[in-house]
Design an enzyme around this catalytic site. Structure first.
Site, short mmCIF file in Angstrom:
data_model
loop_
_atom_site.label_atom_id
_atom_site.label_comp_id
_atom_site.label_asym_id
_atom_site.label_seq_id
_atom_site.Cartn_x
_atom_site.Cartn_y
_atom_site.Cartn_z
N ASP A 127 40.26 39.76 37.20
CA ASP A 127 40.75 41.12 37.26
C ASP A 127 42.24 41.03 36.66
OD1 ASP A 127 41.90 39.85 39.44
OD2 ASP A 127 41.41 40.98 41.03
N HIS A 157 38.38 42.98 49.86
CA HIS A 157 37.99 43.38 48.50
C HIS A 157 37.90 41.86 47.77
CE1 HIS A 157 42.68 43.41 47.37
NE2 HIS A 157 42.45 42.27 47.00
N ASN A 215 41.54 43.44 53.10
CA ASN A 215 40.64 44.64 53.27
C ASN A 215 39.32 44.31 52.94
OD1 ASN A 215 40.82 44.81 50.44
ND2 ASN A 215 41.66 46.82 50.55
N GLU A 254 37.81 47.57 45.71
CA GLU A 254 38.21 48.08 46.75
C GLU A 254 37.06 48.64 47.75
OE1 GLU A 254 41.21 47.07 47.72
OE2 GLU A 254 42.82 47.85 46.39
C1 GLP Z 1 44.28 40.13 44.84
C2 GLP Z 1 43.26 40.17 43.82
C3 GLP Z 1 42.32 39.21 43.77
C4 GLP Z 1 42.60 37.85 44.86
C5 GLP Z 1 43.00 38.71 46.28
C6 GLP Z 1 43.53 37.92 47.12
O1 GLP Z 1 44.73 41.60 45.00
N1 GLP Z 1 42.76 41.46 43.18
O2 GLP Z 1 41.79 38.70 42.68
O3 GLP Z 1 41.63 37.21 44.96
O4 GLP Z 1 43.70 39.82 46.30
O5 GLP Z 1 44.91 37.48 46.82
P1 GLP Z 1 45.70 36.12 47.56
O6 GLP Z 1 44.91 35.03 47.04
O7 GLP Z 1 47.06 36.03 46.75
O8 GLP Z 1 45.93 36.42 48.76
#
Ligand code: GLP
Length: 261
Positions: free
Chosen positions: A66, A138, A136, A143
């Protein structure tokens, strides 16, 4: 799902690093899907160490999971920048083999997203998709409420996700309101999936994803429909799992039987 609970984030990164390194060693032409964010950074560091010890990434192909919409590729908060810095540069992954969705503000987004899906298909599909999880539930930027069959597309970021990520930008106002993400259908099309989570702030989302009903309100719960998902958690992220002891007993059994590397 195969669940491994590690004592802390460092052990998680080490074990997940060994897991991915084995996949690449078995197939030097592996096609990886790469999540950005904080959670996989330790895993990517470990892959750098494996590369130093001879693991070859020159024939690996990779696809970003993403990216923020409208952010220049070199922006320090862009996922592309993070992966280039923390993984690609460390393991000699050729730049031409590292693909990202087109998030330029003037791009024809729908056409670019369809093109991204075609590029993944031309590469033979993703062999191993590496995922983190949002607080949340995702995955990628799918989302709550996302279609469980969705493909790569433009999405609006929820207020919760914007709050969770705005610290990466010089001011909250700079945080993009949209992103392009592989869809849950794209993710489920990968041959194997590796989900990583660490920290108490992920515990509720992990429990809902692994043990809750399959529902669009918890996008990661769709992973229950995939036949080959491996989950590495640290103790804090595993804290809300009801069957925690069962997962640990199974991992120990598999280790005893020599079925884990
Ligand atoms: C982000 C990204 C995801 C990521 C997730 C967790 O917003 N869109 O690809 O895996 O949320 O992020 P983090 O590992 O920094 O907690």
């Amino acid at each position: 799902m195969r669940i491994f609970i590690c004592s802390d984030a460092a052990v998680l990164s080490h074990q997940a690093g060994t897991f991915v390194a084995n996949v690449v060693a078995d197939n030097p032409q592996t096609v990886l899907g790469l999540a950005a964010g904080a959670t996989p950074l330790g895993l990517y560091r470990e892959l750098g160490c494996h590369h130093d010890q001879g693991l070859d990434f020159s024939a690996v192909t990779a696809f970003g999971l993403d990216e923020y919409f409208g952010l220049p590729a070199g922006h320090p908060a862009s996922f592309r920048h993070g992966i280039e810095e923390h993984l690609a540069a460390r393991v000699d992954l050729p730049p031409a083999r590292l693909h990202w969705p087109d998030v330029r503000p003037d791009a024809d987004v729908a056409a670019a997203c369809a093109g991204y899906e075609r590029t993944i298909a031309h590469a033979g599909g993703i062999d191993l998709q590496i995922l983190g999880i949002g607080g949340n539930g995702h995955i990628g930027f799918n989302e709550p409420g996302s279609s469980l069959a969705g493909r790569t597309r433009l999405v609006r970021l929820t207020a919760a996700t914007r709050r969770a990520n705005e610290g990466n930008f010089s001011s909250p106002a700079d945080m993009p309101e949209a992103a392009v993400t592989q869809g849950i259908g794209t993710i489920l099309a990968a041959r194997r999936i590796l989900l990583l989570a660490s920290g108490a702030n992920k515990a509720a989302a992990v429990a809902a994803a692994v043990e809750g009903p399959v529902t669009a309100i918890v996008p990661a719960s769709a992973l229950q429909l995939h036949p080959d998902v491996t989950v590495f958690l640290d103790a804090a992220a595993a804290a809300d799992l009801r069957r925690r002891d069962e997962y640990q007993a199974e991992a120990e059994m598999l280790r005893r039987m020599g079925l884990l590397r």
